[in-house]
Design a protein around this motif. Sequence first.
Motif, PDB file in Angstrom:
ATOM      1  N   ASN A   1      40.296  28.567  38.167  1.00  0.00           N
ATOM      2  CA  ASN A   1      40.610  29.588  39.156  1.00  0.00           C
ATOM      3  C   ASN A   1      40.545  30.983  38.540  1.00  0.00           C
ATOM      4  O   ASN A   1      41.092  31.937  39.092  1.00  0.00           O
ATOM      5  CB  ASN A   1      42.005  29.341  39.746  1.00  0.00           C
ATOM      6  CG  ASN A   1      42.051  28.065  40.572  1.00  0.00           C
ATOM      7  OD1 ASN A   1      41.145  27.832  41.370  1.00  0.00           O
ATOM      8  ND2 ASN A   1      43.067  27.253  40.368  1.00  0.00           N
ATOM      9  N   ASN A   2      39.889  31.064  37.384  1.00  0.00           N
ATOM     10  CA  ASN A   2      39.743  32.336  36.680  1.00  0.00           C
ATOM     11  C   ASN A   2      38.901  33.281  37.538  1.00  0.00           C
ATOM     12  O   ASN A   2      37.714  33.048  37.772  1.00  0.00           O
ATOM     13  CB  ASN A   2      39.067  32.070  35.327  1.00  0.00           C
ATOM     14  CG  ASN A   2      38.944  33.306  34.482  1.00  0.00           C
ATOM     15  OD1 ASN A   2      38.696  34.396  34.987  1.00  0.00           O
ATOM     16  ND2 ASN A   2      39.101  33.132  33.173  1.00  0.00           N
ATOM     17  N   SER A   3      39.505  34.359  38.012  1.00  0.00           N
ATOM     18  CA  SER A   3      38.794  35.285  38.893  1.00  0.00           C
ATOM     19  C   SER A   3      37.617  35.943  38.188  1.00  0.00           C
ATOM     20  O   SER A   3      36.605  36.276  38.820  1.00  0.00           O
ATOM     21  CB  SER A   3      39.753  36.355  39.417  1.00  0.00           C
ATOM     22  OG  SER A   3      40.300  37.113  38.353  1.00  0.00           O
ATOM     23  N   TYR A   4      37.752  36.122  36.878  1.00  0.00           N
ATOM     24  CA  TYR A   4      36.668  36.731  36.111  1.00  0.00           C
ATOM     25  C   TYR A   4      35.456  35.796  36.077  1.00  0.00           C
ATOM     26  O   TYR A   4      34.315  36.227  36.219  1.00  0.00           O
ATOM     27  CB  TYR A   4      37.155  37.026  34.692  1.00  0.00           C
ATOM     28  CG  TYR A   4      36.348  38.088  33.996  1.00  0.00           C
ATOM     29  CD1 TYR A   4      36.254  39.387  34.513  1.00  0.00           C
ATOM     30  CD2 TYR A   4      35.673  37.800  32.810  1.00  0.00           C
ATOM     31  CE1 TYR A   4      35.516  40.354  33.868  1.00  0.00           C
ATOM     32  CE2 TYR A   4      34.933  38.773  32.169  1.00  0.00           C
ATOM     33  CZ  TYR A   4      34.860  40.047  32.705  1.00  0.00           C
ATOM     34  OH  TYR A   4      34.122  41.003  32.069  1.00  0.00           O
ATOM     35  N   TYR A   5      35.736  34.503  35.920  1.00  0.00           N
ATOM     36  CA  TYR A   5      34.670  33.491  35.922  1.00  0.00           C
ATOM     37  C   TYR A   5      33.986  33.441  37.287  1.00  0.00           C
ATOM     38  O   TYR A   5      32.751  33.404  37.384  1.00  0.00           O
ATOM     39  CB  TYR A   5      35.262  32.130  35.572  1.00  0.00           C
ATOM     40  CG  TYR A   5      34.299  30.972  35.657  1.00  0.00           C
ATOM     41  CD1 TYR A   5      33.238  30.871  34.766  1.00  0.00           C
ATOM     42  CD2 TYR A   5      34.450  29.978  36.619  1.00  0.00           C
ATOM     43  CE1 TYR A   5      32.353  29.813  34.829  1.00  0.00           C
ATOM     44  CE2 TYR A   5      33.571  28.915  36.687  1.00  0.00           C
ATOM     45  CZ  TYR A   5      32.535  28.834  35.796  1.00  0.00           C
ATOM     46  OH  TYR A   5      31.651  27.790  35.866  1.00  0.00           O
ATOM     47  N   LEU A   6      34.763  33.441  38.343  1.00  0.00           N
ATOM     48  CA  LEU A   6      34.204  33.391  39.691  1.00  0.00           C
ATOM     49  C   LEU A   6      33.374  34.639  39.995  1.00  0.00           C
ATOM     50  O   LEU A   6      32.362  34.569  40.692  1.00  0.00           O
ATOM     51  CB  LEU A   6      35.320  33.223  40.723  1.00  0.00           C
ATOM     52  CG  LEU A   6      36.113  31.908  40.631  1.00  0.00           C
ATOM     53  CD1 LEU A   6      37.249  31.906  41.629  1.00  0.00           C
ATOM     54  CD2 LEU A   6      35.197  30.707  40.849  1.00  0.00           C
TER      55      LEU A   6
END
Length: 267
Positions: free
Chosen positions: A208-213
Motif C-alpha cells: 500500500n506504499n503510495s510512492y510505489y503506486l
Amino acid sequence: MKKQTKHEDDLLQRLEKSNEAFINARASRGEGCAKCNWRGYILDANEKASNCECWFKRTITRRCLASGIPASFIGMTLEDNWNLKQDANNKDIGIDSEIKLRVKRKVAQYIKNIVPLCAGLKLKIGNTGTEVQNLIFVGESRSGKTLLASIIAQEAIKKGLVTEFISWIDIEPIFSDFNAREEQNSIVEACKDADLVIIDGVQFLNLNNSYYLSGLERIASARINSGQPTIITAFEDYTNIKGRHNWTSLIDSCFKIYLPAPKKDKD
C-alpha cells in the motif's frame, strides 16, 4: 617471377600463424562460425564482404540481453518451444492442447503485425473482431507467460524495434524507495521511448506504499501516452492491485489471454 627471399618467407609464416591464432581465439570465445571461418563476415565471388548469419545472431542476442529479456529464453521460438501436447513439467495436457493451439495462433498473428502495432495501429485478433494493441497473459507459475512475452520481444528486436523487458519483482524495490528517484526516472523514460514494453510477472505484493503506486501510475501514463503496445504477464491475483487511474486504464485496455496451468502430480 621474382623469387621470395627468406625474409619474405618468414613474414608470410608469421602472418599465417598470427591469422591462425586470431581465428582460434575467436572460435574459443564462440565468435563467428565454421561458415565464415570464425571471422564474422564472408566474401562473395567478387571479394565483397558481408556480415555472416552468425554475426546477426550474436547482435540480436546482445540486444535481447540489453533489453532485459531473461537469458534462458533467448533463442526460443513459438514453433519450437510452445509445446501443444505437454506442459512445462513434460506432462500430457489432453484437452488443454486446444487452448494452447488457440494461444499460439493469436500470438503468431500478433508477431506478424508487430511493426504496424508499434506504429500505433490496432489488430483484430482471432474471430472476436476486437481491436487489440495491448496484451496480458494470465496464468500460474510455469504456464508459459514469460516464454510467450520473450518470444514476442525477440521478434520485435529482430525487426529493429526498441524493446524494454521489465521484471515486476525488480521494479518493486526501486519504486518503493523514495531515494531511488534517478533510477525511477530512467525506467519511466525508457517506457516513454520504447516501441514495445513488456512488464513481466505482475502479481499482488500486498503493498500500500503510495510512492510505489505513484511509480506504477508513471509507467502506465508513459505507455498510454506513447500510443504503442504494452504486454503484461500476470498471475491471477493481479486484480487485487489497487492501482490508480492510468494503471487501471492500461490493464483494462489489454486483450486477455488465459494460459492453462501445468498438471499437478496426483497424491
